[in-house]
Design a protein around this motif. Structure first.
Motif, PDB file in Angstrom:
ATOM      1  N   THR A  90       0.831  -1.204   0.000  1.00  0.00           N
ATOM      2  CA  THR A  90       0.000   0.000   0.000  1.00  0.00           C
ATOM      3  C   THR A  90       0.863   1.250   0.000  1.00  0.00           C
ATOM      4  O   THR A  90       0.604   2.207  -0.742  1.00  0.00           O
ATOM      5  CB  THR A  90      -0.925   0.004   1.239  1.00  0.00           C
ATOM      6  N   VAL A  91       1.924   1.245   0.819  1.00  0.00           N
ATOM      7  CA  VAL A  91       2.851   2.382   0.851  1.00  0.00           C
ATOM      8  C   VAL A  91       3.514   2.554  -0.511  1.00  0.00           C
ATOM      9  O   VAL A  91       3.649   3.676  -1.019  1.00  0.00           O
ATOM     10  CB  VAL A  91       3.918   2.168   1.952  1.00  0.00           C
ATOM     11  N   ARG A  92       3.924   1.445  -1.108  1.00  0.00           N
ATOM     12  CA  ARG A  92       4.577   1.503  -2.418  1.00  0.00           C
ATOM     13  C   ARG A  92       3.651   2.120  -3.454  1.00  0.00           C
ATOM     14  O   ARG A  92       4.061   2.971  -4.262  1.00  0.00           O
ATOM     15  CB  ARG A  92       5.003   0.090  -2.846  1.00  0.00           C
ATOM     16  N   GLU A  93       2.387   1.699  -3.460  1.00  0.00           N
ATOM     17  CA  GLU A  93       1.430   2.227  -4.433  1.00  0.00           C
ATOM     18  C   GLU A  93       1.212   3.722  -4.237  1.00  0.00           C
ATOM     19  O   GLU A  93       1.103   4.475  -5.208  1.00  0.00           O
ATOM     20  CB  GLU A  93       0.108   1.465  -4.317  1.00  0.00           C
ATOM     21  N   HIS A  94       1.176   4.164  -2.984  1.00  0.00           N
ATOM     22  CA  HIS A  94       1.026   5.598  -2.705  1.00  0.00           C
ATOM     23  C   HIS A  94       2.238   6.377  -3.204  1.00  0.00           C
ATOM     24  O   HIS A  94       2.107   7.467  -3.763  1.00  0.00           O
ATOM     25  CB  HIS A  94       0.830   5.833  -1.205  1.00  0.00           C
TER      26      HIS A  94
ATOM     27  N   THR B   6       2.469  10.830  -5.941  1.00  0.00           N
ATOM     28  CA  THR B   6       3.397  11.958  -5.905  1.00  0.00           C
ATOM     29  C   THR B   6       2.747  13.238  -6.400  1.00  0.00           C
ATOM     30  O   THR B   6       2.814  14.287  -5.763  1.00  0.00           O
ATOM     31  CB  THR B   6       4.653  11.650  -6.754  1.00  0.00           C
ATOM     32  N   LYS B   7       2.084  13.149  -7.543  1.00  0.00           N
ATOM     33  CA  LYS B   7       1.444  14.323  -8.117  1.00  0.00           C
ATOM     34  C   LYS B   7       0.365  14.853  -7.187  1.00  0.00           C
ATOM     35  O   LYS B   7       0.225  16.054  -6.978  1.00  0.00           O
ATOM     36  CB  LYS B   7       0.848  13.986  -9.492  1.00  0.00           C
ATOM     37  N   LYS B   8      -0.390  13.922  -6.600  1.00  0.00           N
ATOM     38  CA  LYS B   8      -1.463  14.307  -5.682  1.00  0.00           C
ATOM     39  C   LYS B   8      -0.882  15.009  -4.458  1.00  0.00           C
ATOM     40  O   LYS B   8      -1.429  15.986  -3.963  1.00  0.00           O
ATOM     41  CB  LYS B   8      -2.241  13.063  -5.257  1.00  0.00           C
ATOM     42  N   THR B   9       0.263  14.504  -3.975  1.00  0.00           N
ATOM     43  CA  THR B   9       0.898  15.101  -2.806  1.00  0.00           C
ATOM     44  C   THR B   9       1.290  16.542  -3.069  1.00  0.00           C
ATOM     45  O   THR B   9       1.026  17.438  -2.276  1.00  0.00           O
ATOM     46  CB  THR B   9       2.136  14.282  -2.402  1.00  0.00           C
ATOM     47  N   PHE B  10       1.920  16.762  -4.245  1.00  0.00           N
ATOM     48  CA  PHE B  10       2.319  18.121  -4.585  1.00  0.00           C
ATOM     49  C   PHE B  10       1.094  19.022  -4.751  1.00  0.00           C
ATOM     50  O   PHE B  10       1.111  20.183  -4.398  1.00  0.00           O
ATOM     51  CB  PHE B  10       3.158  18.131  -5.862  1.00  0.00           C
ATOM     52  N   SER B  11       0.027  18.455  -5.299  1.00  0.00           N
ATOM     53  CA  SER B  11      -1.205  19.205  -5.469  1.00  0.00           C
ATOM     54  C   SER B  11      -1.758  19.642  -4.119  1.00  0.00           C
ATOM     55  O   SER B  11      -2.189  20.774  -3.935  1.00  0.00           O
ATOM     56  CB  SER B  11      -2.240  18.348  -6.217  1.00  0.00           C
ATOM     57  N   HIS B  12      -1.700  18.721  -3.148  1.00  0.00           N
ATOM     58  CA  HIS B  12      -2.190  19.040  -1.807  1.00  0.00           C
ATOM     59  C   HIS B  12      -1.332  20.100  -1.157  1.00  0.00           C
ATOM     60  O   HIS B  12      -1.834  20.995  -0.468  1.00  0.00           O
ATOM     61  CB  HIS B  12      -2.214  17.792  -0.938  1.00  0.00           C
TER      62      HIS B  12
END
Length: 211
Positions: A182-186, A191-197
């Protein structure tokens, strides 16, 4: 490093690059981290009498490569097969490469031969005469022996190979871990979602600070 050692390193790198361009299903191979004359490999077998087997092997390349002697293939997993020595694990590679020829024979062809012996079993001039005899005269007993070595290979999948345990390039398998997956998939997809947040949070912070 002497000149001939540089030439050998270049030759082996070229061989590995050639290998990577080939389609050889079910086989993983990587040069050892201890010596470029040893390559670690694993063969996953998906069909035939050895279906389900996961057999580890090493390729030992002579320091005169690509001249003179053929490489050695040693199975470190126990494999019951007419062309594999039951005591040493060595594959009888001389029957296919009696003389190693520069610019004709390549290491990727050795991998294809490894794959071939499990698809087409030959008993003529066998190095394991017991396996050859059972294959020809008692197929049921032969398949029972094969089933035992296949099951043993799966039971030993997560046990480090003693011959490569101190090799930084050893091929190691670990049991499935749902949490780590699950961590690997995140990490791969988020990554893009994280930067968006991060951008959204920064915008909200700047808005709140203006009041």
């Amino acid at each position: 490093m002497e000149k001939n050692e540089y030439a050998l390193d270049y030759t082996l790198q070229a061989e590995y690059n050639l290998l990577r361009k080939q389609f050889i299903p079910g086989i993983i191979v990587i040069p050892s981290g201890k010596s470029n004359l040893i390559w670690n490999g694993v063969h996953f077998i998906s069909q035939g009498p050895y279906e389900g087997g996961v057999f580890r092997f090493i390729i030992i390349i002579p320091n005169t490569f690509p001249d003179n002697d053929s490489p050695q293939v040693l199975f470190t997993s126990s494999v019951y097969h007419p062309q594999i020595n039951p005591h040493t694990g060595e594959l009888d590679i001389k029957r296919y490469f009696p003389v190693w020829k520069r610019n004709v024979h390549h290491l990727w062809q050795v991998l294809r031969y490894i794959r071939r012996i499990f698809q087409k079993i030959e008993t003529i001039n066998a190095v394991n005469s017991d396996a050859a005899h059972l294959y020809d005269h008692d197929p049921g007993a032969f398949l029972l022996k094969v089933s035992e070595c296949v099951n043993q290979s799966k039971d030993n999948l997560y046990i480090p190979d003693s011959s490569t345990i101190d090799d930084p390039h050893a091929i190691i398998f670990t049991p499935w871990n749902e949490r780590l997956q699950t961590v690997r998939e995140h990490l791969l997809a988020g990554t893009k979602k994280t930067f968006s947040h991060i951008g959204t949070n920064q915008k909200e912070d700047s808005t709140s600070s203006s009041f």
